[in-house]
Design an enzyme around this catalytic site. Structure first.
Site, PDB file in Angstrom:
ATOM      1  N   HIS A  20       0.816  -1.222   0.000  1.00  0.00           N
ATOM      2  CA  HIS A  20       0.000   0.000   0.000  1.00  0.00           C
ATOM      3  C   HIS A  20       0.850   1.273   0.000  1.00  0.00           C
ATOM      4  O   HIS A  20       0.342   2.351   0.280  1.00  0.00           O
ATOM      5  CB  HIS A  20      -0.975   0.002   1.189  1.00  0.00           C
ATOM      6  CG  HIS A  20      -2.094  -0.990   1.040  1.00  0.00           C
ATOM      7  ND1 HIS A  20      -2.893  -1.391   2.076  1.00  0.00           N
ATOM      8  CD2 HIS A  20      -2.555  -1.647  -0.055  1.00  0.00           C
ATOM      9  CE1 HIS A  20      -3.785  -2.270   1.641  1.00  0.00           C
ATOM     10  NE2 HIS A  20      -3.594  -2.449   0.354  1.00  0.00           N
ATOM     11  N   CYS A  30       5.889  20.180 -12.534  1.00  0.00           N
ATOM     12  CA  CYS A  30       4.732  20.643 -13.312  1.00  0.00           C
ATOM     13  C   CYS A  30       3.766  21.521 -12.515  1.00  0.00           C
ATOM     14  O   CYS A  30       2.791  22.034 -13.062  1.00  0.00           O
ATOM     15  CB  CYS A  30       3.980  19.441 -13.903  1.00  0.00           C
ATOM     16  SG  CYS A  30       3.000  18.550 -12.685  1.00  0.00           S
TER      17      CYS A  30
HETATM   18  C1  BJW Z   1      -3.848  -6.259  16.535  1.00  0.00           C
HETATM   19  C2  BJW Z   1      -3.363  -5.560  17.634  1.00  0.00           C
HETATM   20  C3  BJW Z   1      -2.161  -6.027  18.210  1.00  0.00           C
HETATM   21  C4  BJW Z   1      -5.186  -4.600  16.978  1.00  0.00           C
HETATM   22  N1  BJW Z   1      -1.556  -7.093  17.688  1.00  0.00           N
HETATM   23  N2  BJW Z   1      -3.232  -7.320  16.047  1.00  0.00           N
HETATM   24  C5  BJW Z   1     -16.269  -5.402  -1.932  1.00  0.00           C
HETATM   25  C6  BJW Z   1     -15.653  -6.630  -1.855  1.00  0.00           C
HETATM   26  C7  BJW Z   1     -14.297  -6.776  -2.117  1.00  0.00           C
HETATM   27  C8  BJW Z   1     -13.531  -5.673  -2.447  1.00  0.00           C
HETATM   28  C9  BJW Z   1     -14.125  -4.432  -2.508  1.00  0.00           C
HETATM   29  C10 BJW Z   1     -15.490  -4.310  -2.265  1.00  0.00           C
HETATM   30  N3  BJW Z   1     -15.801  -2.986  -2.394  1.00  0.00           N
HETATM   31  C11 BJW Z   1     -14.673  -2.294  -2.701  1.00  0.00           C
HETATM   32  C12 BJW Z   1     -13.655  -3.172  -2.785  1.00  0.00           C
HETATM   33  C13 BJW Z   1     -12.255  -2.856  -3.096  1.00  0.00           C
HETATM   34  C14 BJW Z   1     -11.526  -2.225  -1.917  1.00  0.00           C
HETATM   35  C15 BJW Z   1     -11.817  -3.002  -0.650  1.00  0.00           C
HETATM   36  O1  BJW Z   1     -11.190  -4.008  -0.343  1.00  0.00           O
HETATM   37  N4  BJW Z   1     -12.754  -2.523   0.165  1.00  0.00           N
HETATM   38  C16 BJW Z   1     -13.173  -3.213   1.403  1.00  0.00           C
HETATM   39  C17 BJW Z   1     -13.178  -2.230   2.580  1.00  0.00           C
HETATM   40  C18 BJW Z   1     -14.511  -3.840   1.183  1.00  0.00           C
HETATM   41  N5  BJW Z   1     -10.119  -2.309  -2.261  1.00  0.00           N
HETATM   42  C19 BJW Z   1      -9.530  -1.371  -2.986  1.00  0.00           C
HETATM   43  O2  BJW Z   1     -10.119  -0.373  -3.365  1.00  0.00           O
HETATM   44  C20 BJW Z   1      -8.087  -1.615  -3.370  1.00  0.00           C
HETATM   45  N6  BJW Z   1      -7.910  -1.431  -4.767  1.00  0.00           N
HETATM   46  C21 BJW Z   1      -8.576  -2.160  -5.664  1.00  0.00           C
HETATM   47  O3  BJW Z   1      -9.334  -3.057  -5.368  1.00  0.00           O
HETATM   48  O4  BJW Z   1      -8.307  -1.790  -6.958  1.00  0.00           O
HETATM   49  C22 BJW Z   1      -9.027  -2.398  -8.009  1.00  0.00           C
HETATM   50  C23 BJW Z   1      -8.549  -1.741  -9.278  1.00  0.00           C
HETATM   51  C24 BJW Z   1      -7.976  -2.515 -10.258  1.00  0.00           C
HETATM   52  C25 BJW Z   1      -7.548  -1.916 -11.446  1.00  0.00           C
HETATM   53  C26 BJW Z   1      -7.686  -0.541 -11.610  1.00  0.00           C
HETATM   54  C27 BJW Z   1      -8.242   0.245 -10.618  1.00  0.00           C
HETATM   55  C28 BJW Z   1      -8.693  -0.364  -9.430  1.00  0.00           C
HETATM   56  C29 BJW Z   1      -7.155  -0.622  -2.681  1.00  0.00           C
HETATM   57  C30 BJW Z   1      -7.179  -0.740  -1.204  1.00  0.00           C
HETATM   58  C31 BJW Z   1      -6.286   0.347  -0.592  1.00  0.00           C
HETATM   59  C32 BJW Z   1      -6.379   0.367   0.919  1.00  0.00           C
HETATM   60  N7  BJW Z   1      -5.728   1.538   1.385  1.00  0.00           N
HETATM   61  C33 BJW Z   1      -5.607   1.738   2.825  1.00  0.00           C
HETATM   62  C34 BJW Z   1      -4.986   3.134   3.053  1.00  0.00           C
HETATM   63  C35 BJW Z   1      -3.502   3.115   2.729  1.00  0.00           C
HETATM   64  C36 BJW Z   1      -2.883   4.449   2.868  1.00  0.00           C
HETATM   65  C37 BJW Z   1      -2.911   4.986   4.270  1.00  0.00           C
HETATM   66  O5  BJW Z   1      -2.427   4.351   5.216  1.00  0.00           O
HETATM   67  O6  BJW Z   1      -3.452   6.056   4.422  1.00  0.00           O
HETATM   68  O7  BJW Z   1      -4.786   0.719   3.409  1.00  0.00           O
HETATM   69  S1  BJW Z   1      -7.129   1.560   3.707  1.00  0.00           S
HETATM   70  C38 BJW Z   1      -6.449   0.793   5.131  1.00  0.00           C
HETATM   71  O8  BJW Z   1      -6.928  -0.587   5.230  1.00  0.00           O
HETATM   72  C39 BJW Z   1      -4.947   0.690   4.836  1.00  0.00           C
HETATM   73  C40 BJW Z   1      -4.626  -0.671   5.383  1.00  0.00           C
HETATM   74  O9  BJW Z   1      -3.411  -1.130   4.826  1.00  0.00           O
HETATM   75  C41 BJW Z   1      -5.821  -1.474   4.998  1.00  0.00           C
HETATM   76  C42 BJW Z   1      -5.998  -2.734   5.804  1.00  0.00           C
HETATM   77  O10 BJW Z   1      -6.242  -2.464   7.147  1.00  0.00           O
HETATM   78  P1  BJW Z   1      -5.548  -3.362   8.254  1.00  0.00           P
HETATM   79  O11 BJW Z   1      -4.083  -3.243   8.165  1.00  0.00           O
HETATM   80  O12 BJW Z   1      -6.114  -4.721   8.203  1.00  0.00           O
HETATM   81  O13 BJW Z   1      -5.986  -2.584   9.601  1.00  0.00           O
HETATM   82  P2  BJW Z   1      -7.373  -2.618  10.391  1.00  0.00           P
HETATM   83  O14 BJW Z   1      -7.420  -1.410  11.236  1.00  0.00           O
HETATM   84  O15 BJW Z   1      -8.499  -2.904   9.505  1.00  0.00           O
HETATM   85  O16 BJW Z   1      -7.226  -3.908  11.328  1.00  0.00           O
HETATM   86  C43 BJW Z   1      -6.299  -3.957  12.404  1.00  0.00           C
HETATM   87  C44 BJW Z   1      -6.297  -5.381  12.953  1.00  0.00           C
HETATM   88  O17 BJW Z   1      -5.295  -5.462  13.939  1.00  0.00           O
HETATM   89  C45 BJW Z   1      -7.617  -5.807  13.614  1.00  0.00           C
HETATM   90  O18 BJW Z   1      -7.952  -7.100  13.169  1.00  0.00           O
HETATM   91  C46 BJW Z   1      -7.269  -5.829  15.104  1.00  0.00           C
HETATM   92  O19 BJW Z   1      -7.975  -6.845  15.825  1.00  0.00           O
HETATM   93  C47 BJW Z   1      -5.806  -6.143  15.064  1.00  0.00           C
HETATM   94  N8  BJW Z   1      -5.018  -5.669  16.219  1.00  0.00           N
HETATM   95  N9  BJW Z   1      -4.241  -4.565  17.961  1.00  0.00           N
HETATM   96  C48 BJW Z   1      -2.119  -7.737  16.655  1.00  0.00           C
HETATM   97  N10 BJW Z   1      -1.623  -5.402  19.320  1.00  0.00           N
HETATM   98 ZN    ZN Z   2       4.213  16.910 -11.599  1.00  0.00          ZN
END
Ligand code: BJW
Ligand code: ZN
Length: 263
Positions: free
Chosen positions: A134, A169
């Site tokens: 990401h 740009c």
């Molecule tokens: C602990 C703990 C401790 C707490 N020890 N554990 C429907 C179905 C399927 C997919 C989709 C859908 N509708 C839309 C989509 C697509 C979408 C998606 O998946 N959405 C879902 C929400 C449904 N995905 C996208 O849009 C992606 N792109 C894509 O699909 O492109 C298609 C495409 C193809 C070709 C051309 C054009 C497009 C992109 C996804 C980008 C995600 N970006 C983010 C932001 C990054 C930048 C930033 O940081 O600002 O990424 S969102 C955010 O979520 C971030 C994270 O990396 C990501 C995942 O979150 P993560 O890491 O799992 O964190 P949390 O907070 O959710 O969970 C924390 C966990 O830790 C919990 O389980 C706790 O229990 C645990 N925990 N303490 C261990 N001490």
């Molecule tokens: Zn530029």
């Protein structure tokens, strides 16, 4: 979970990892929670009552770049003050050991890399450097051209006029991270799935396993006949598919898991 169940789970997970030739590790925000980096979902994932899904989008940036930059500047400030926790170091030591280990992270905070360099000391840190699917919160890129550069400094956000601009740009610069609706870098993503497909174990830590396509990385290991070990204090959509689910904070569980493995 009673201690003896936890111990049994740890032993099972160690046995899987001990016999694995290749290991894929998938991490999420939970791995950095004990370093003080806020996770995305749940209570602490809120910033000024916005959810990540409302701010981490190209649409939000087009509509209100000032608010989106304000959020990133706040997060960058938080992360700049954070250091890796024992979970990051345990994964770095695992990856620097004898086994072939690939760390795939959804995190943009750079803490795996800091841990890799520190754990490697004078050795080559590259086996422990993560694939950051990401992007990185400490890089910016142009919204119009190919300009892209490391960037750690504060960003001024008092008005749209002072937001950072491309020196080539003049268009707005943005964080070099992947927002909802944007494609992940295809080479990085292919490498992540390739390492998961070839792995006998996928160790998944600190992710809610909700955001695609990263959430499907462990499924590639399962489809290839490998096992999944999950480390998380809570259940996720992956838990029912995991061979072993270790309940608890990764900063405590991962060192216990890895210490039993290393010579
Ligand atoms: C602990 C703990 C401790 C707490 N020890 N554990 C429907 C179905 C399927 C997919 C989709 C859908 N509708 C839309 C989509 C697509 C979408 C998606 O998946 N959405 C879902 C929400 C449904 N995905 C996208 O849009 C992606 N792109 C894509 O699909 O492109 C298609 C495409 C193809 C070709 C051309 C054009 C497009 C992109 C996804 C980008 C995600 N970006 C983010 C932001 C990054 C930048 C930033 O940081 O600002 O990424 S969102 C955010 O979520 C971030 C994270 O990396 C990501 C995942 O979150 P993560 O890491 O799992 O964190 P949390 O907070 O959710 O969970 C924390 C966990 O830790 C919990 O389980 C706790 O229990 C645990 N925990 N303490 C261990 N001490
Ligand atoms: Zn530029």
């Amino acid at each position: 979970m009673p201690d003896h169940e936890q111990d049994q789970g740890l032993q099972e997970a160690r046995a899987l990892l001990a016999s694995a030739r290749k290991v894929c590790v998938l991490t999420g925000a939970g791995v950095s929670a004990e370093s003080g980096v806020p996770t995305f979902r749940g209570e602490e994932g809120l910033w000024k009552s916005f959810r990540a899904e409302e701010l981490a989008t190209p649409h939000a940036f087009r509509r209100d770049p000032r608010t989106v930059w304000e959020w990133y500047d706040w997060r960058r400030g938080r992360i700049r003050g954070c250091v890796p926790n024992p979970g990051h170091y345990a994964l770095a030591r695992l990856a620097l050991g004898a086994r072939s280990v690939r760390i795939v992270t959804q995190n943009v905070d750079g803490l795996h890399e800091v841990a890799a360099r520190e754990a490697a000391g004078s050795r080559d840190p590259s086996p422990a450097l993560p694939l950051e699917v990401h992007g990185s919160i400490f890089r910016v890129r142009c919204t119009s051209c190919t300009y892209r550069i490391p960037h750690r400094d504060r960003v001024r956000t008092e008005s749209e006029a002072v937001l950072p601009r491309c020196p080539v740009c003049g268009s707005l610069l943005r964080p070099d991270v992947v927002w909802f609706g944007e494609a992940l870098d295809s080479r990085v993503l292919e490498e992540a799935f390739e390492s998961a497909r070839g792995a006998s174990v996928c160790l998944v830590a600190g992710t809610s396993a909700l955001v695609q396509p990263a959430a499907s990385v462990p499924l590639a290991t399962l489809e290839g006949g490998g096992s999944v070990v999950e480390v998380n204090p809570a259940d996720t959509p992956l838990t029912s598919m995991a061979d072993v689910a270790l309940r608890g904070p990764s900063g405590e569980i991962l060192p216990r898991l890895v210490e039993g493995l290393l010579p």
